[in-house]
Motif scaffolding. Structure first.
Motif, PDB file in Angstrom:
ATOM      1  N   HIS A   1       0.826  -1.210   0.000  1.00 31.12           N
ATOM      2  CA  HIS A   1       0.000   0.000   0.000  1.00 31.12           C
ATOM      3  C   HIS A   1       0.860   1.261   0.000  1.00 31.12           C
ATOM      4  O   HIS A   1       0.554   2.238  -0.696  1.00 31.12           O
ATOM      5  N   PHE A   2       1.948   1.240   0.779  1.00 33.57           N
ATOM      6  CA  PHE A   2       2.816   2.417   0.814  1.00 33.57           C
ATOM      7  C   PHE A   2       3.478   2.649  -0.540  1.00 33.57           C
ATOM      8  O   PHE A   2       3.547   3.781  -1.036  1.00 33.57           O
ATOM      9  N   SER A   3       3.980   1.580  -1.163  1.00 35.69           N
ATOM     10  CA  SER A   3       4.654   1.724  -2.450  1.00 35.69           C
ATOM     11  C   SER A   3       3.698   2.232  -3.524  1.00 35.69           C
ATOM     12  O   SER A   3       4.112   2.919  -4.466  1.00 35.69           O
ATOM     13  N   GLU A   4       2.418   1.910  -3.385  1.00 37.91           N
ATOM     14  CA  GLU A   4       1.411   2.430  -4.304  1.00 37.91           C
ATOM     15  C   GLU A   4       1.249   3.939  -4.113  1.00 37.91           C
ATOM     16  O   GLU A   4       1.202   4.702  -5.083  1.00 37.91           O
ATOM     17  N   ALA A   5       1.188   4.375  -2.851  1.00 41.85           N
ATOM     18  CA  ALA A   5       1.050   5.808  -2.574  1.00 41.85           C
ATOM     19  C   ALA A   5       2.258   6.593  -3.068  1.00 41.85           C
ATOM     20  O   ALA A   5       2.125   7.722  -3.566  1.00 41.85           O
TER      21      ALA A   5
ATOM     22  N   SER B   1       9.075  -2.040   0.518  1.00 36.67           N
ATOM     23  CA  SER B   1       8.288  -1.326  -0.494  1.00 36.67           C
ATOM     24  C   SER B   1       8.983  -1.362  -1.848  1.00 36.67           C
ATOM     25  O   SER B   1       8.334  -1.542  -2.886  1.00 36.67           O
ATOM     26  N   ALA B   2      10.302  -1.204  -1.855  1.00 30.28           N
ATOM     27  CA  ALA B   2      11.047  -1.304  -3.112  1.00 30.28           C
ATOM     28  C   ALA B   2      10.937  -2.715  -3.690  1.00 30.28           C
ATOM     29  O   ALA B   2      10.723  -2.891  -4.897  1.00 30.28           O
ATOM     30  N   LEU B   3      11.056  -3.729  -2.834  1.00 33.40           N
ATOM     31  CA  LEU B   3      10.945  -5.111  -3.298  1.00 33.40           C
ATOM     32  C   LEU B   3       9.588  -5.376  -3.932  1.00 33.40           C
ATOM     33  O   LEU B   3       9.491  -6.045  -4.968  1.00 33.40           O
ATOM     34  N   GLN B   4       8.531  -4.868  -3.321  1.00 37.41           N
ATOM     35  CA  GLN B   4       7.181  -5.125  -3.827  1.00 37.41           C
ATOM     36  C   GLN B   4       7.002  -4.653  -5.264  1.00 37.41           C
ATOM     37  O   GLN B   4       6.170  -5.183  -5.995  1.00 37.41           O
ATOM     38  N   ARG B   5       7.753  -3.641  -5.669  1.00 39.02           N
ATOM     39  CA  ARG B   5       7.606  -3.097  -7.025  1.00 39.02           C
ATOM     40  C   ARG B   5       8.810  -3.393  -7.907  1.00 39.02           C
ATOM     41  O   ARG B   5       8.875  -2.918  -9.045  1.00 39.02           O
ATOM     42  N   GLY B   6       9.783  -4.165  -7.386  1.00 39.26           N
ATOM     43  CA  GLY B   6      10.973  -4.460  -8.171  1.00 39.26           C
ATOM     44  C   GLY B   6      11.857  -3.255  -8.390  1.00 39.26           C
ATOM     45  O   GLY B   6      12.606  -3.175  -9.364  1.00 39.26           O
ATOM     46  N   SER B   7      11.804  -2.273  -7.463  1.00 41.07           N
ATOM     47  CA  SER B   7      12.610  -1.062  -7.557  1.00 41.07           C
ATOM     48  C   SER B   7      14.028  -1.319  -7.053  1.00 41.07           C
ATOM     49  O   SER B   7      14.314  -2.358  -6.463  1.00 41.07           O
TER      50      SER B   7
END
Length: 387
Positions: free
Chosen positions: A227-231, A258-264
């Motif tokens: 949710h944070f990475s989406e925001a 949060s970076a992991l969740q989006r592959g950042s």
């Protein structure tokens, strides 16, 4: 990775690492600046997966099992991240220690956490970890021992560094111990881990009494990070500087996970130095960052601010203390980004509320936004009535 789905009822930390690795194995997963930038560690997602499997094999060979607690007393480093993933693969519980703890604080945590293994580095800044361990674990002076009298659960001590106490294992010792364990055995362990299993015990920095250990599951932390990475609008092209210690939920969850969740790509510093942070933002082509107000204020006053190129910056978050609108506006103008404000606490994994990029400035930086990924109720503290 916008099209990659996350299922909080099924996915564990290892599942998310496997997804990121499969999507872009050669993308940098973690970049760590240490010793004021004199050393820089870099791991791709392929590297991170391979290193984590090797360490998990070693831990498994040393008897670390599902549910065992492992304390990690390290500053921000690639090793910190590797051990987080390695313990998760085994279903063990990762217990990050504050890298600035003094002897008494660390002793309390090591005993209270019932940890069976300790990962440490000899020293960090002005904190001599070895000196603390000589006092707390005198048995380490001998190469052979029968447990630790003051810590009945503790079995293994592993050193990340060039020198080590006689009774501690080196990283080479740990990797060698796992040489007979197959990757398939580690993946079998990982398959037994459930999202509801505890991933980490994070200790609060509470203002009264001793720190409390918060048991946080894979689902708690990963869903919060999603949710944070989406925001923050992270995606697989993002390069995200988080100059906050990993032992804090801001560094670990709002940063690493949060970076992991989006592959950042997550970029960190073992110690915040304003001029170095600004240089990293420019030289590493960062798109995102985050921190407490004092971090931004010191960067705004750094003489190198106007000498650098921040043209790739998009968004940042600010949290942890009241955020003056004047300061927020100055940050946005200086770095050419959009700032959002959040509220959270360790017990809630941590995010509770956050503003959105599309909110008007006064609401975006003058409030803590709306509940994100959770429900919230506001009550009158006198009457107890919902308002």
């Amino acid at each position: 990775m916008h099209d990659v789905k996350y299922n909080p009822r099924e996915d564990t930390l290892t599942d998310r690492l496997v997804v990121a690795r499969g999507h872009a194995p050669q993308r940098e997963a973690i970049v760590c600046f240490e010793d004021e930038g004199k050393r820089v560690g870099r791991l791709t997602y392929e590297d991170l997966y391979a290193r984590a499997v090797d360490v998990a094999k070693g831990l498994n060979a040393r008897g670390i099992r599902h549910g065992d607690h492992v304390v990690v007393w390290l500053p921000n480093s690639v090793e910190w991240v590797v051990f987080q993933h390695a313990t998760a693969m085994l279903g063990a519980v990762f217990v990050p220690a504050n890298s600035f703890y003094r002897h008494a604080e660390f002793e309390y945590m090591l005993r209270q956490s019932d940890s069976v293994a300790l990962i440490y580095t000899p020293r960090f800044l002005n904190v001599d970890y070895e000196e603390a361990l000589r006092e707390l674990l005198p048995e380490l002076a001998a190469s052979k021992r029968d447990g630790f009298s003051r810590f009945p659960y503790l079995r293994d001590v592993i050193c990340v560094g060039d020198s080590r106490l006689p009774g501690a294992l080196s990283m080479d010792d740990l990797i060698d111990a796992g040489s007979a364990v197959g990757e398939d055995e580690i993946l079998e362990c990982a398959a037994e881990v459930k999202p509801s299993d505890t991933l980490m015990i994070m200790y609060t920095s509470g203002t009264t009494g001793n720190p409390k250990g918060c048991l946080l599951s894979h689902a708690n932390l990963l869903e919060n990070a999603w949710h944070f990475s989406e925001a923050l609008e992270l995606d697989d092209s993002s390069r995200y500087l988080i100059p906050i210690p990993f032992f804090h939920n801001g560094g670990c969850v709002l940063g690493l996970l949060s970076a992991l969740q989006r592959g950042s790509t997550l970029i960190s510093m073992d110690r915040f130095v304003p001029s170095l942070a600004l240089r990293i933002l420019a030289d590493e082509r960062c798109t995102h960052t985050g921190g407490v107000p004092t971090i931004y204020i010191t960067m705004l006053h750094d003489p190198t601010l106007h000498e650098l190129d921040f043209s790739r910056m998009k968004m940042a978050f600010m949290a942890g203390a009241p955020c003056p609108i004047k300061t927020a506006r100055a940050v946005e103008e200086a770095l050419g980004l959009t700032l959002i404000i959040g509220l959270g606490m360790t017990e809630t994994s941590p995010l509770i509320t956050i503003s959105r990029r599309t909110d008007p400035l006064d609401k975006r930086v003058g409030s803590v936004g709306r509940p994100k990924g959770c429900e919230a109720k506001v009550i009158d503290p006198v009457t107890g009535e919902a308002v």
